[in-house]
Design a protein around this motif. Structure first.
Motif, PDB file in Angstrom:
ATOM      1  N   GLY A  77       0.814  -1.210   0.000  1.00  0.00           N
ATOM      2  CA  GLY A  77       0.000   0.000   0.000  1.00  0.00           C
ATOM      3  C   GLY A  77       0.841   1.250   0.000  1.00  0.00           C
ATOM      4  O   GLY A  77       2.060   1.217  -0.267  1.00  0.00           O
ATOM      5  N   GLU A  78       0.229   2.365   0.285  1.00  0.00           N
ATOM      6  CA  GLU A  78       0.872   3.672   0.213  1.00  0.00           C
ATOM      7  C   GLU A  78       2.186   3.702   0.998  1.00  0.00           C
ATOM      8  O   GLU A  78       2.262   3.272   2.147  1.00  0.00           O
ATOM      9  CB  GLU A  78      -0.066   4.746   0.772  1.00  0.00           C
ATOM     10  CG  GLU A  78       0.513   6.154   0.689  1.00  0.00           C
ATOM     11  CD  GLU A  78      -0.441   7.211   1.235  1.00  0.00           C
ATOM     12  OE1 GLU A  78      -0.042   7.940   2.155  1.00  0.00           O
ATOM     13  OE2 GLU A  78      -1.593   7.280   0.733  1.00  0.00           O
ATOM     14  N   GLY A  79       3.235   4.214   0.348  1.00  0.00           N
ATOM     15  CA  GLY A  79       4.534   4.333   0.989  1.00  0.00           C
ATOM     16  C   GLY A  79       5.403   3.094   0.896  1.00  0.00           C
ATOM     17  O   GLY A  79       6.544   3.102   1.378  1.00  0.00           O
ATOM     18  N   GLU A  80       4.880   2.026   0.280  1.00  0.00           N
ATOM     19  CA  GLU A  80       5.659   0.788   0.153  1.00  0.00           C
ATOM     20  C   GLU A  80       6.176   0.630  -1.271  1.00  0.00           C
ATOM     21  O   GLU A  80       5.522   1.020  -2.236  1.00  0.00           O
ATOM     22  CB  GLU A  80       4.803  -0.424   0.528  1.00  0.00           C
ATOM     23  CG  GLU A  80       4.411  -0.458   1.996  1.00  0.00           C
ATOM     24  CD  GLU A  80       3.663  -1.731   2.343  1.00  0.00           C
ATOM     25  OE1 GLU A  80       4.237  -2.592   3.048  1.00  0.00           O
ATOM     26  OE2 GLU A  80       2.500  -1.874   1.898  1.00  0.00           O
ATOM     27  N   MET A  81       7.340   0.014  -1.375  1.00  0.00           N
ATOM     28  CA  MET A  81       7.975  -0.204  -2.675  1.00  0.00           C
ATOM     29  C   MET A  81       7.839  -1.664  -3.079  1.00  0.00           C
ATOM     30  O   MET A  81       7.830  -2.552  -2.231  1.00  0.00           O
ATOM     31  CB  MET A  81       9.453   0.190  -2.588  1.00  0.00           C
ATOM     32  CG  MET A  81      10.241  -0.026  -3.881  1.00  0.00           C
ATOM     33  SD  MET A  81      11.953   0.597  -3.767  1.00  0.00           S
ATOM     34  CE  MET A  81      11.671   2.343  -4.082  1.00  0.00           C
ATOM     35  N   PHE A  82       7.757  -1.927  -4.360  1.00  0.00           N
ATOM     36  CA  PHE A  82       7.840  -3.293  -4.877  1.00  0.00           C
ATOM     37  C   PHE A  82       8.652  -3.294  -6.164  1.00  0.00           C
ATOM     38  O   PHE A  82       8.734  -2.279  -6.863  1.00  0.00           O
ATOM     39  CB  PHE A  82       6.456  -3.908  -5.091  1.00  0.00           C
ATOM     40  CG  PHE A  82       5.599  -3.246  -6.143  1.00  0.00           C
ATOM     41  CD1 PHE A  82       5.603  -3.685  -7.459  1.00  0.00           C
ATOM     42  CD2 PHE A  82       4.773  -2.181  -5.810  1.00  0.00           C
ATOM     43  CE1 PHE A  82       4.809  -3.083  -8.428  1.00  0.00           C
ATOM     44  CE2 PHE A  82       3.974  -1.567  -6.768  1.00  0.00           C
ATOM     45  CZ  PHE A  82       3.990  -2.024  -8.077  1.00  0.00           C
TER      46      PHE A  82
END
Length: 370
Positions: A77-82
């Motif tokens: 979700g928001e603020g996470e990197m993939f």
């Protein structure tokens, strides 16, 4: 490059969480025009397993699902990197390829960081960028470790729950069946136990249902506890009756179990008798015991697991419990089991009989009592 306020906010929060020099990497991103903001509709596939690594993404809003082998792995979700592991592989000189599918869950806005970005970094910037990506990976590994720990706890809780419905050998087959496999039917040798609370239906007529349930629960619990203590496995409850079994298909089991079963059955009869007397109940118990070959396995359907023992031995054990004769005691034993019990150390005088008793379908049995 100028970012919208929401992009700035999320990027700044991400860099403060993971980057040892947020100002340095933020300046590098502002300097390079190859990073961009993309919007995706619900269910849009952002990347697929096996795709060439072209960059990574930071979630600005919404949520994405990471999937592998057609199963959901996690959500970001928001603020996470993939996608960062692919960039690390590229930096290490490896051929980068996606290891999972990622799709949008609802409307999603992503900040895309092109793989070419890291090629344009100065050496100090590249060092900080690698540390940033590594911190993201480490955080995810810590989350995965916690997830595995929680999964182990969940598995233990599930096994504890399953043990309330099945015992030992049966539990193993239940696990196999629950995993979608078909356990094979096993030829085994067993002692089969049947009990019935005699006169229970007559006694319970007109009684308060709560009172009836309370006594039945206690009588069944008493039997189950003693059977398990004696190494038996509960097959099922049938109204006011219990079915159980002991496998004796090794020399050691055949040497030990017959005596244990006889002692267990006589103890159950004594404890039930004591309970009945203490509570002024006009009921009793009959127990039938027989030994022989059985088929053991899951005899249920596609959506129903039913692990049990079947065969002539099981049917005959039930007939010993149902045998009617004024000369029979509460515990009824077949000649086969009596012989095994005597060989196992039970004194021959423990058994009375045999008595000829008629059972269903005009069958006559030789029945011992103890």
């Amino acid at each position: 490059m100028v970012f919208a306020a929401n992009v700035d906010r999320v990027l700044e929060r991400f860099l403060k969480q993971h980057c040892p020099r947020p100002d340095l990497i933020r300046a590098a991103i502002l300097r390079e025009p190859i990073c961009r903001v993309d919007d995706y509709n619900p269910d849009h596939m952002i990347c697929r397993r096996g795709d060439r690594v072209s960059g990574c993404w930071l979630v600005l809003s919404g949520q994405v699902e990471v999937r592998a082998h057609d199963q959901s792995v996690t959500f970001r979700g928001e603020g996470e990197m993939f996608g960062e592991q692919g960039l690390l592989h590229v930096l290490a000189g490896k051929n980068g390829a996606r290891t999972a599918d990622v799709k949008a869950i609802g409307p999603v806005r992503l900040f895309f960081i092109d793989a070419a970005f890291q090629e344009r970094l100065t050496d100090p910037e590249k060092t900080i960028w690698v540390l940033t990506l590594a911190d993201v990976v480490n955080m995810k590994l810590a989350q995965a470790t916690q997830g595995r720990s929680e999964l182990r706890i969940s598995v233990a809780e599930q096994e504890h729950l399953l043990r309330r419905f099945s015992d030992d050998d049966a539990l193993g087959l239940v696990k196999v069946a629950a995993a979608g496999q078909t356990p094979r039917i096993q030829p085994r040798k067993a002692i089969v136990f049947f009990s019935d609370i005699a006169n229970f239906s007559v006694w319970s007529t007109g009684k308060d249902s709560g009172e009836v349930a309370s006594h039945l629960h206690r009588l069944c619990s008493l039997q189950i506890d003693l059977i398990r203590k004696a190494g038996g496995q509960i097959d099922k409850l049938m109204g006011d009756g219990v079915m159980a079994y002991w496998f004796i298909d090794t020399a050691e089991r055949e040497r030990v179990e017959p005596a244990a079963v006889i002692r267990c059955a006589t103890t159950i009869a004594e404890e039930v008798g004591r309970y009945v007397t203490d509570n002024g109940l006009d009921i009793g118990i009959r127990i039938g015991l027989h030994a022989g070959d059985v088929a053991f396995g899951d005899f249920g359907a596609e959506q129903r697991i039913a692990v049990t023992v079947l065969g002539a031995t099981v049917n005959t054990a039930a007939r010993y419990e149902q045998a009617k004769s004024p000369d029979l005691g509460q515990v009824r034993v077949s000649p086969v089991l009596r012989e095994l019990a005597v060989e196992a150390g039970i004194a021959p005088e423990t058994f009375r009989g045999p008595v000829k008793a008629n059972v269903k379908h005009g069958v006559e049995l030789d029945v011992y009592s103890c």
